[in-house]
Design an enzyme around this catalytic site. Sequence first.
Site, mmCIF file in Angstrom:
data_model
loop_
_atom_site.group_PDB
_atom_site.id
_atom_site.type_symbol
_atom_site.label_atom_id
_atom_site.label_comp_id
_atom_site.label_asym_id
_atom_site.label_seq_id
_atom_site.Cartn_x
_atom_site.Cartn_y
_atom_site.Cartn_z
ATOM 1 N N LYS A 192 0.837 -1.214 0.000
ATOM 2 C CA LYS A 192 0.000 0.000 0.000
ATOM 3 C C LYS A 192 0.874 1.268 0.000
ATOM 4 O O LYS A 192 0.638 2.177 -0.789
ATOM 5 C CB LYS A 192 -0.932 -0.041 1.229
ATOM 6 N N SER A 193 1.875 1.299 0.865
ATOM 7 C CA SER A 193 2.708 2.509 0.961
ATOM 8 C C SER A 193 3.460 2.777 -0.344
ATOM 9 O O SER A 193 3.538 3.915 -0.812
ATOM 10 C CB SER A 193 3.741 2.350 2.091
ATOM 11 N N ARG A 246 3.058 5.947 -3.151
ATOM 12 C CA ARG A 246 4.223 6.762 -3.521
ATOM 13 C C ARG A 246 4.515 6.661 -5.018
ATOM 14 O O ARG A 246 4.858 7.650 -5.659
ATOM 15 C CB ARG A 246 5.439 6.343 -2.688
ATOM 16 N N GLY A 284 -5.508 7.920 5.106
ATOM 17 C CA GLY A 284 -4.605 8.821 5.824
ATOM 18 C C GLY A 284 -3.357 9.108 5.005
ATOM 19 O O GLY A 284 -2.845 10.229 5.003
ATOM 20 N N ARG A 339 -9.376 12.339 12.049
ATOM 21 C CA ARG A 339 -7.948 12.070 12.289
ATOM 22 C C ARG A 339 -7.118 13.355 12.189
ATOM 23 O O ARG A 339 -7.427 14.238 11.391
ATOM 24 C CB ARG A 339 -7.452 10.996 11.303
ATOM 25 N N GLN A 355 4.186 9.184 7.354
ATOM 26 C CA GLN A 355 3.320 10.053 6.544
ATOM 27 C C GLN A 355 3.748 11.506 6.698
ATOM 28 O O GLN A 355 3.829 12.246 5.711
ATOM 29 C CB GLN A 355 1.862 9.874 6.970
ATOM 30 N N ASP A 404 1.134 -1.151 11.859
ATOM 31 C CA ASP A 404 -0.092 -1.651 11.218
ATOM 32 C C ASP A 404 -0.372 -3.111 11.569
ATOM 33 O O ASP A 404 -1.452 -3.627 11.277
ATOM 34 C CB ASP A 404 0.008 -1.496 9.694
ATOM 35 N N LYS A 453 -5.408 5.908 14.358
ATOM 36 C CA LYS A 453 -5.515 5.198 13.073
ATOM 37 C C LYS A 453 -6.959 5.239 12.575
ATOM 38 O O LYS A 453 -7.758 6.036 13.058
ATOM 39 C CB LYS A 453 -4.997 3.769 13.232
ATOM 40 N N ARG A 477 -8.078 -3.371 9.043
ATOM 41 C CA ARG A 477 -7.183 -4.298 9.762
ATOM 42 C C ARG A 477 -7.896 -4.956 10.954
ATOM 43 O O ARG A 477 -7.551 -6.071 11.334
ATOM 44 C CB ARG A 477 -5.905 -3.587 10.189
HETATM 45 C C1 S3P Z 1 2.028 4.821 6.182
HETATM 46 C C2 S3P Z 1 2.518 5.139 7.421
HETATM 47 C C3 S3P Z 1 1.900 4.709 8.676
HETATM 48 C C4 S3P Z 1 0.935 3.543 8.465
HETATM 49 C C5 S3P Z 1 0.048 3.728 7.268
HETATM 50 C C6 S3P Z 1 0.860 3.928 6.003
HETATM 51 C C7 S3P Z 1 2.722 5.334 4.987
HETATM 52 O O1 S3P Z 1 1.194 5.798 9.233
HETATM 53 O O2 S3P Z 1 0.146 3.340 9.617
HETATM 54 O O3 S3P Z 1 -0.794 2.578 7.081
HETATM 55 O O4 S3P Z 1 2.478 4.827 3.873
HETATM 56 O O5 S3P Z 1 3.518 6.270 5.135
HETATM 57 P P1 S3P Z 1 1.935 6.905 10.145
HETATM 58 O O6 S3P Z 1 3.021 7.465 9.356
HETATM 59 O O7 S3P Z 1 0.892 7.919 10.460
HETATM 60 O O8 S3P Z 1 2.389 6.153 11.356
#
Ligand code: S3P
Length: 429
Positions: A23-24, A28, A95, A123, A170, A316, A343, A389
């Site tokens: 996902k991350s 990006r 988020g 949030r 993030q 996560d 979260k 989750r």
């Molecule tokens: C993420 C960072 C995490 C994670 C989220 C994805 C990211 O959040 O919980 O699912 O892709 O940078 P935080 O940076 O707020 O901890």
Amino acid sequence: MSSIELTPTRKRLSGELFVPGDKSISHRSVIFSSLAEGTSVITNFLTGEDCMRTVEAFRDMGVNIIQENDRLTVQSRGIHHLKEPAHPINFGNSGTTARLMSGVLAGLPLFTTAYGDESLSKRPMDRVVEPLSLMGAEIKGRNNSSLLPLAYNGKKLRSAKHNLKVKSAQVKSALLLAGMLAEGETEVIELGQTRNHTEMLLPEFGVDVKVEGRSIKIQGGQQPTPSDIRVPGDISSAAFFIVAASIVPQSELTIRNVGLNPTRDGIIKAMKQMGADIDVQVHTYIGSEPVGDLVIRSSQLEGITLEGDLVPNIIDEVPILALAATQAKGKTVIKDAEELRYKETDRIAAVVETLSILGADVEAKEDGFIINGQTSLKGGCIDSFGDHRIGMMGAVASLICDYNVTVENKDCINISYPSFFEHLNGILN
Ligand code: S3P
């Protein structure tokens, strides 16, 4: 509201599985490609709802993004040709979209507004709005600009040196993206190591980033160049099956092509420390991200303490680790995890409520919880709280429950793992 009733199967987990793209890295890849001038191709892209929000945000700004299954072709005319969206951007439940796009939108010469769903609207956004304001960003919103909807009066930002107050990838990424669009050099100093995909992936798009310990520096005025990216499997999605295969007796499961970035592999370290039987074979690198296969065999787990620097690495995975802890002998303590309260839902409260309904011995703490194992779980009706989750944790719990488990509001699982139930059914034998 969608729900699913899961009956005890008494089946073991076996065979092999490819989990969907990370996902991350998916978020990006689409952000960096959309800011580049030219065509980039992203394969094994996670088509879950969260990442599609990032895709839609750039479509709203005129980027042509063609989707064929999990392959995206991103055709962009670059930073200077993005257009002002005609309507508010919908960040949905995501988020990552909200925080990372805040860094981008603040630094582009466009006026944009954005909103999120009920959960995202609660949030905290001040964690990005405040440091971006130090760079000259003009962002306004509810509650002293700390909550969505937000309005971005985007403009050329000035560089800054940020000492982060939260351990958040993030926030770090939002500031690096803003820094890339700003004038001068921006430095971000982390409070603790968090996932480093932004720093690892930007150079793949030709952007120079300097990392020295906890300091990350980026020179302003850089535009990414197009790149083709293959996204590795998401270890956070694999985590549900790593735990499932560990706690369901007689299981032996192979999960292939999982991203094993050291800032993300804490689930494997934590499970091994609990006595899990996991073989790890790194076989490729995608860019600088290690990718490998995992073989998991069921085993008797032991309680441990999870705290400190490991926590951002497993942030996560805490809900599914909590389920594993109910099957471990002795006490498991999870602390330093107050970030869980911010979260998709308050994950400390949600984990404690869900596992208590199922019959576990679990106590909430301000920054985590204490779980006494090993307990045999009974069953019952649980809610996902709209959190993917928590929903998947409940579904995995049903594999070891004596009676039926109903997971209410299960559709949120599509946020990160649309094929979750299909994959689960495919390995139950
Ligand atoms: C993420 C960072 C995490 C994670 C989220 C994805 C990211 O959040 O919980 O699912 O892709 O940078 P935080 O940076 O707020 O901890």
